[in-house]
Motif scaffolding. Sequence first.
Motif, PDB file in Angstrom:
ATOM      1  N   LEU A   1       7.553  -8.822   2.170  1.00 32.08           N
ATOM      2  CA  LEU A   1       8.280  -7.572   2.355  1.00 32.08           C
ATOM      3  C   LEU A   1       7.526  -6.789   3.417  1.00 32.08           C
ATOM      4  CD1 LEU A   1      10.739  -6.156   1.001  1.00 32.08           C
ATOM      5  CD2 LEU A   1       9.104  -4.934  -0.419  1.00 32.08           C
ATOM      6  N   THR A   2       8.080  -6.682   4.636  1.00 36.25           N
ATOM      7  CA  THR A   2       7.275  -6.153   5.729  1.00 36.25           C
ATOM      8  C   THR A   2       8.098  -5.491   6.815  1.00 36.25           C
ATOM      9  OG1 THR A   2       5.741  -6.820   7.494  1.00 36.25           O
ATOM     10  CG2 THR A   2       7.370  -8.430   6.806  1.00 36.25           C
TER      11      THR A   2
ATOM     12  N   ARG B   1       3.127  -5.869 -12.361  1.00 30.73           N
ATOM     13  CA  ARG B   1       1.785  -5.386 -12.031  1.00 30.73           C
ATOM     14  C   ARG B   1       1.789  -4.966 -10.563  1.00 30.73           C
ATOM     15  NH1 ARG B   1      -3.658  -6.795 -13.453  1.00 30.73           N
ATOM     16  NH2 ARG B   1      -5.001  -5.409 -12.234  1.00 30.73           N
ATOM     17  N   ARG B   2       1.100  -3.899 -10.230  1.00 34.12           N
ATOM     18  CA  ARG B   2       1.023  -3.422  -8.846  1.00 34.12           C
ATOM     19  C   ARG B   2      -0.377  -3.596  -8.284  1.00 34.12           C
ATOM     20  NH1 ARG B   2       1.932   3.056  -9.328  1.00 34.12           N
ATOM     21  NH2 ARG B   2       3.880   2.380 -10.312  1.00 34.12           N
ATOM     22  N   ALA B   3      -0.444  -3.837  -6.968  1.00 28.15           N
ATOM     23  CA  ALA B   3      -1.719  -3.914  -6.269  1.00 28.15           C
ATOM     24  C   ALA B   3      -1.543  -3.241  -4.916  1.00 28.15           C
ATOM     25  CB  ALA B   3      -2.160  -5.365  -6.090  1.00 28.15           C
ATOM     26  N   LEU B   4      -2.451  -2.330  -4.576  1.00 29.86           N
ATOM     27  CA  LEU B   4      -2.351  -1.582  -3.326  1.00 29.86           C
ATOM     28  C   LEU B   4      -3.132  -2.222  -2.184  1.00 29.86           C
ATOM     29  CD1 LEU B   4      -2.708   2.051  -4.739  1.00 29.86           C
ATOM     30  CD2 LEU B   4      -0.617   0.791  -4.224  1.00 29.86           C
ATOM     31  N   THR B   5      -3.988  -3.179  -2.510  1.00 33.08           N
ATOM     32  CA  THR B   5      -4.805  -3.855  -1.493  1.00 33.08           C
ATOM     33  C   THR B   5      -4.840  -5.352  -1.785  1.00 33.08           C
ATOM     34  OG1 THR B   5      -6.875  -3.685  -2.737  1.00 33.08           O
ATOM     35  CG2 THR B   5      -6.280  -1.820  -1.316  1.00 33.08           C
ATOM     36  N   GLY B   6      -5.310  -6.103  -0.791  1.00 42.27           N
ATOM     37  CA  GLY B   6      -5.465  -7.533  -0.994  1.00 42.27           C
ATOM     38  C   GLY B   6      -6.502  -7.843  -2.052  1.00 42.27           C
ATOM     39  N   GLU B   7      -7.582  -7.070  -2.072  1.00 36.21           N
ATOM     40  CA  GLU B   7      -8.638  -7.278  -3.067  1.00 36.21           C
ATOM     41  C   GLU B   7      -8.096  -7.084  -4.482  1.00 36.21           C
ATOM     42  OE1 GLU B   7     -13.060  -5.509  -4.288  1.00 36.21           O
ATOM     43  OE2 GLU B   7     -12.032  -4.801  -2.474  1.00 36.21           O
TER      44      GLU B   7
ATOM     45  N   ASP C   1       3.404  -7.468   0.854  1.00 37.19           N
ATOM     46  CA  ASP C   1       3.497  -6.789   2.150  1.00 37.19           C
ATOM     47  C   ASP C   1       2.567  -7.500   3.137  1.00 37.19           C
ATOM     48  OD1 ASP C   1       4.025  -5.027   4.173  1.00 37.19           O
ATOM     49  OD2 ASP C   1       2.816  -3.385   3.353  1.00 37.19           O
ATOM     50  N   VAL C   2       2.953  -7.535   4.398  1.00 36.34           N
ATOM     51  CA  VAL C   2       2.126  -8.208   5.408  1.00 36.34           C
ATOM     52  C   VAL C   2       1.009  -7.299   5.899  1.00 36.34           C
ATOM     53  CG1 VAL C   2       2.123  -9.232   7.709  1.00 36.34           C
ATOM     54  CG2 VAL C   2       3.980  -9.747   6.126  1.00 36.34           C
ATOM     55  N   MET C   3       1.298  -6.006   6.026  1.00 31.93           N
ATOM     56  CA  MET C   3       0.304  -5.077   6.581  1.00 31.93           C
ATOM     57  C   MET C   3      -0.354  -4.282   5.453  1.00 31.93           C
ATOM     58  SD  MET C   3       2.228  -3.839  10.100  1.00 31.93           S
ATOM     59  CE  MET C   3       3.784  -3.416   9.301  1.00 31.93           C
ATOM     60  N   LEU C   4      -1.543  -4.739   5.055  1.00 34.36           N
ATOM     61  CA  LEU C   4      -2.307  -4.102   3.996  1.00 34.36           C
ATOM     62  C   LEU C   4      -3.559  -3.454   4.588  1.00 34.36           C
ATOM     63  CD1 LEU C   4      -1.968  -6.971   1.386  1.00 34.36           C
ATOM     64  CD2 LEU C   4      -0.857  -4.721   1.268  1.00 34.36           C
TER      65      LEU C   4
ATOM     66  N   ASP D   1       0.814  -1.218   0.000  1.00 36.71           N
ATOM     67  CA  ASP D   1       0.000   0.000   0.000  1.00 36.71           C
ATOM     68  C   ASP D   1       0.846   1.266   0.000  1.00 36.71           C
ATOM     69  OD1 ASP D   1       0.925  -0.486   2.574  1.00 36.71           O
ATOM     70  OD2 ASP D   1      -0.805   0.472   3.531  1.00 36.71           O
ATOM     71  N   GLU D   2       2.186   1.120   0.032  1.00 39.10           N
ATOM     72  CA  GLU D   2       3.079   2.278  -0.033  1.00 39.10           C
ATOM     73  C   GLU D   2       3.538   2.450  -1.480  1.00 39.10           C
ATOM     74  OE1 GLU D   2       5.961   2.809   3.179  1.00 39.10           O
ATOM     75  OE2 GLU D   2       5.179   0.969   4.071  1.00 39.10           O
ATOM     76  N   ILE D   3       2.970   3.423  -2.164  1.00 42.63           N
ATOM     77  CA  ILE D   3       3.248   3.602  -3.585  1.00 42.63           C
ATOM     78  C   ILE D   3       4.726   3.894  -3.844  1.00 42.63           C
ATOM     79  CG2 ILE D   3       2.714   6.061  -3.593  1.00 42.63           C
ATOM     80  CD1 ILE D   3       1.877   3.490  -6.346  1.00 42.63           C
ATOM     81  N   GLY D   4       5.368   4.566  -2.888  1.00 45.79           N
ATOM     82  CA  GLY D   4       6.788   4.869  -3.052  1.00 45.79           C
ATOM     83  C   GLY D   4       7.637   3.613  -3.124  1.00 45.79           C
ATOM     84  N   ILE D   5       7.305   2.615  -2.304  1.00 46.13           N
ATOM     85  CA  ILE D   5       8.037   1.351  -2.318  1.00 46.13           C
ATOM     86  C   ILE D   5       7.825   0.633  -3.643  1.00 46.13           C
ATOM     87  CG2 ILE D   5       8.040  -0.981  -1.334  1.00 46.13           C
ATOM     88  CD1 ILE D   5       7.799   0.249   1.402  1.00 46.13           C
ATOM     89  N   ILE D   6       6.586   0.625  -4.116  1.00 43.53           N
ATOM     90  CA  ILE D   6       6.302  -0.023  -5.396  1.00 43.53           C
ATOM     91  C   ILE D   6       7.097   0.630  -6.519  1.00 43.53           C
ATOM     92  CG2 ILE D   6       4.525  -0.418  -7.137  1.00 43.53           C
ATOM     93  CD1 ILE D   6       2.526  -0.847  -4.940  1.00 43.53           C
TER      94      ILE D   6
END
Length: 238
Positions: free
Chosen positions: A81-82, A32-38, A55-58, A11-16
Motif C-alpha cells: 500500500l504505497t 495488529r499495527r506497526a508504525l515502523t519496520g522494526e 507501506d513502501v515508504m517507512l 507510519d500514517e496513523i490515520g490510514i491504519i
Amino acid sequence: MQNKKILIVDDEIGIIQMLETVLRKEGYTMIRRALTGEEALRALRITDFDLIVLDVMLPDTDGFQLCQQIRAQTNAPILFLTARTSDLDKLTGLSIGGDDYITKPFNPLEVVARINVQFRRMMLSQVNSQKKDVYQMGHLRLDRKAAQLWIHGEEVNCPAKELELLFFLADHPNQVFTAGQLYEQIWGYESVGDEKTVAIHIMRLRKKIEENPKMPTIIVNLRSIGYKFVPPASGELL
C-alpha cells in the motif's frame, strides 16, 4: 474470517485507523499495527500473521527491503500500500514477494476486497492440493498434463481458458461457486461485472461435454447462486 490475523505496517496513523474500521466491519478483529519496520519485525517474531498490509515508504526502512526480510519468516500474503505509483515500483514489489500492490490514494473498500480475494485464494489452494492429473467420469476424460479433453473417446479441441475452467470445476466436484469466484480463479482478477465472461465459457463447455446442452446435468446452474460441477453418474473420479 474472524480468526484471520492481519498486520498493518504504515507510519500514517490515520490510514491504519481507517483500514481497521472497515476491516472490523467485515469481521476481521485480530488486527495488529506497526508504525515502523522494526515494530513489524518484532510483531512477526511474536505472532504468526495470515496477511500483511505493507507501506513502501517507512521512516526507518524501505518497504521493499522489509518485504524480503518478512519473506524469510513467513509465506503470508503481502499487500503493498504505497504512494509510489511507477510501473517499476509495482514490478519490483511483486517480484520480491509481494502478492498485490495498491497505490495511494485508495478506496479502503477496495483494500478489503483484495484482502478477501487473498484469503479465498488461500482457502481454494488448500483444496487444490488434492487435485488429480487425470479424471475419467463417464463419457468425459480430462488429462491435466496433456491438456486434453476427450468425449466418448474422441479428443475435443478446447481453448486454454475453457480447459482451465473445466479442470477447476472438476477439482471441486459438487461445490457451488459464484460467477465472480470463478472469474477470480481463472482470469486472476477480482470480478466486477464479469459474469458474462464466465457464462459464455460455461455455455461453450456445455456444448462440448453435455449430452443435452439445453438441459445440463454436469455443469449445473443454481439460479441466483452460481455453478457447480456434478460428475457424470455413470463414472467415477480416478
